[in-house]
Design an enzyme around this catalytic site. Structure first.
Site, PDB file in Angstrom:
ATOM      1  N   HIS A  86       0.833  -1.215   0.000  1.00 27.98           N
ATOM      2  CA  HIS A  86       0.000   0.000   0.000  1.00 27.98           C
ATOM      3  C   HIS A  86       0.865   1.262   0.000  1.00 27.98           C
ATOM      4  O   HIS A  86       0.562   2.227  -0.700  1.00 27.98           O
ATOM      5  CB  HIS A  86      -0.956   0.005   1.189  1.00 27.98           C
ATOM      6  CG  HIS A  86      -1.877  -1.186   1.210  1.00 27.98           C
ATOM      7  ND1 HIS A  86      -2.593  -1.548   2.314  1.00 27.98           N
ATOM      8  CD2 HIS A  86      -2.178  -2.101   0.241  1.00 27.98           C
ATOM      9  CE1 HIS A  86      -3.310  -2.636   2.031  1.00 27.98           C
ATOM     10  NE2 HIS A  86      -3.058  -3.002   0.780  1.00 27.98           N
ATOM     11  N   HIS A 247      -9.350  -1.930  -4.799  1.00 28.57           N
ATOM     12  CA  HIS A 247      -8.256  -2.258  -3.878  1.00 28.57           C
ATOM     13  C   HIS A 247      -7.281  -3.253  -4.506  1.00 28.57           C
ATOM     14  O   HIS A 247      -6.064  -3.152  -4.306  1.00 28.57           O
ATOM     15  CB  HIS A 247      -8.757  -2.789  -2.532  1.00 28.57           C
ATOM     16  CG  HIS A 247      -7.618  -2.997  -1.599  1.00 28.57           C
ATOM     17  ND1 HIS A 247      -7.045  -1.965  -0.881  1.00 28.57           N
ATOM     18  CD2 HIS A 247      -6.854  -4.088  -1.346  1.00 28.57           C
ATOM     19  CE1 HIS A 247      -6.006  -2.424  -0.211  1.00 28.57           C
ATOM     20  NE2 HIS A 247      -5.864  -3.714  -0.482  1.00 28.57           N
ATOM     21  N   ASP A 251      -3.281  -2.834  -4.935  1.00 31.08           N
ATOM     22  CA  ASP A 251      -2.240  -3.826  -4.614  1.00 31.08           C
ATOM     23  C   ASP A 251      -1.328  -4.073  -5.822  1.00 31.08           C
ATOM     24  O   ASP A 251      -0.105  -4.193  -5.683  1.00 31.08           O
ATOM     25  CB  ASP A 251      -2.879  -5.163  -4.213  1.00 31.08           C
ATOM     26  CG  ASP A 251      -3.437  -5.154  -2.792  1.00 31.08           C
ATOM     27  OD1 ASP A 251      -3.021  -4.319  -1.981  1.00 31.08           O
ATOM     28  OD2 ASP A 251      -4.303  -6.010  -2.520  1.00 31.08           O
ATOM     29  N   HIS A 274      -0.929 -11.508  -4.956  1.00 35.18           N
ATOM     30  CA  HIS A 274       0.405 -10.904  -4.848  1.00 35.18           C
ATOM     31  C   HIS A 274       1.451 -11.774  -5.544  1.00 35.18           C
ATOM     32  O   HIS A 274       2.406 -11.264  -6.117  1.00 35.18           O
ATOM     33  CB  HIS A 274       0.776 -10.701  -3.381  1.00 35.18           C
ATOM     34  CG  HIS A 274      -0.026  -9.626  -2.716  1.00 35.18           C
ATOM     35  ND1 HIS A 274       0.073  -8.298  -3.076  1.00 35.18           N
ATOM     36  CD2 HIS A 274      -0.973  -9.678  -1.756  1.00 35.18           C
ATOM     37  CE1 HIS A 274      -0.754  -7.584  -2.342  1.00 35.18           C
ATOM     38  NE2 HIS A 274      -1.406  -8.395  -1.529  1.00 35.18           N
TER      39      HIS A 274
HETATM   40 ZN   LIG Z   1      -3.960  -4.600  -0.186  1.00 35.97          ZN
END
Ligand SMILES: [Zn+2]
Length: 296
Positions: A86, A247, A251, A274
């Protein structure tokens, strides 16, 4: 703030002054204090573990990615820094290339679950231009990566653009797609600061127990994450109609920030993680090294 993350050849930037924030880490539950400090051109973004002997540095680079289970963790030797995405998204979004990030523990504060607190910190400190050019990151060819039904792709383009799709089996989220590109005006309604940064971390109520049993989300709460159940949102209101997918895009920007800047590419991600974000960043870096700009 004169420059945003256009990805094009332009000067670099750092902060005009130091600024500090404190808070609890999402996974560790540990409270840390972070000080963002100006750094010379070509430093990049460098974490400094001020609580460890000799204050080891951990560069925010693709090569430092250690693990990507529900957040991105970096490692250099014994020193680690977790949940960097973030803050890195805010630095990419507001065009801060060079920075020392002092941190007195192993995980970045989650703040309110979004990047808004970091955007406000950067604006409080102000930015200063550095005349040294930063080369644009170009792709020699498209890159696609797949993991089960999740995938991510990058297509060469004249300017950075990001598109994200998600599909959750809870009615309040369902299918969502969102597309975004950096704006010339950092205060525009569709700028990073306005359209992406406020989107908060979210989770599914029926997964919370299992995550806690794995030792994760010790610092998570209804104050720093949106929680969704089959009946609907547990802690409304949302800040946007499509806050969850925004969001995910936040990311992605943070994870691609490990490249320094957004690549000159249209990046499209579907149900990605991720792990896939970091794998794409690695593949883009390899591609850029194999075929530097002007070498075609
Ligand atoms: Zn996040």
């Amino acid at each position: 703030m004169a420059r945003v993350a256009s990805g094009h050849d332009s000067g670099q930037a750092t902060l005009a002054a130091a600024v500090q924030r404190q808070g609890i880490g999402l996974h560790s539950g540990i409270v840390t204090t972070v000080t963002l400090r100006p750094a010379p051109a070509h430093t990049g973004r460098v974490f400094v573990r001020t609580d460890l002997p000799n204050q080891p540095q951990v560069p925010a680079q693709v090569a430092a990615v250690d693990q990507t289970l529900l957040s991105t963790e970096l490692r250099q030797g014994e020193a680690t820094v977790r949940t960097v995405e973030h803050l890195l998204a805010a630095l990419v979004g507001l065009g801060v290339d060079n920075l020392y990030i002092d941190i007195d523990g192993p995980e970045l504060p989650l703040l309110d679950g979004s990047a808004l607190g970091w955007v406000e910190a950067i604006r409080e400190a102000g930015t200063v231009a550095q005349p040294e050019p930063a080369p644009a990151l170009t792709l020699a060819q498209p890159i696609t990566l797949q993991q089960g039904d999740a995938w991510i792709a990058a297509f060469p383009a004249e300017a950075p653009r990001l598109t994200y799709g998600i599909d959750f089996d809870v009615a309040a989220i369902g299918h969502q797609w969102f597309s975004w590109q950096p704006t010339a005006d950092p205060f525009a309604p569709d700028s990073f600061a306005a359209a992406i940064a406020p989107a908060r971390t979210f989770g599914l109520a029926h997964q919370i127990d299992a995550l806690q049993q794995q030792g994760l989300i010790k610092g998570g709460s209804l104050d720093n994450a949106l929680v969704c159940s089959h009946e609907g949102w547990v802690n409304p209101p949302l800040r946007f109609d499509q806050e969850p997918v925004r969001h995910k895009l936040l990311d992605l920007i943070g994870d691609l920030g490990l490249l320094g800047r957004l690549p000159l590419a249209h990046v499209v991600a579907y149900k990605a993680s991720h792990r896939l974000h970091a794998a794409l960043a690695q593949a883009i870096q390899r591609s850029a090294l194999e075929c530097p700009p002007g070498a075609v």
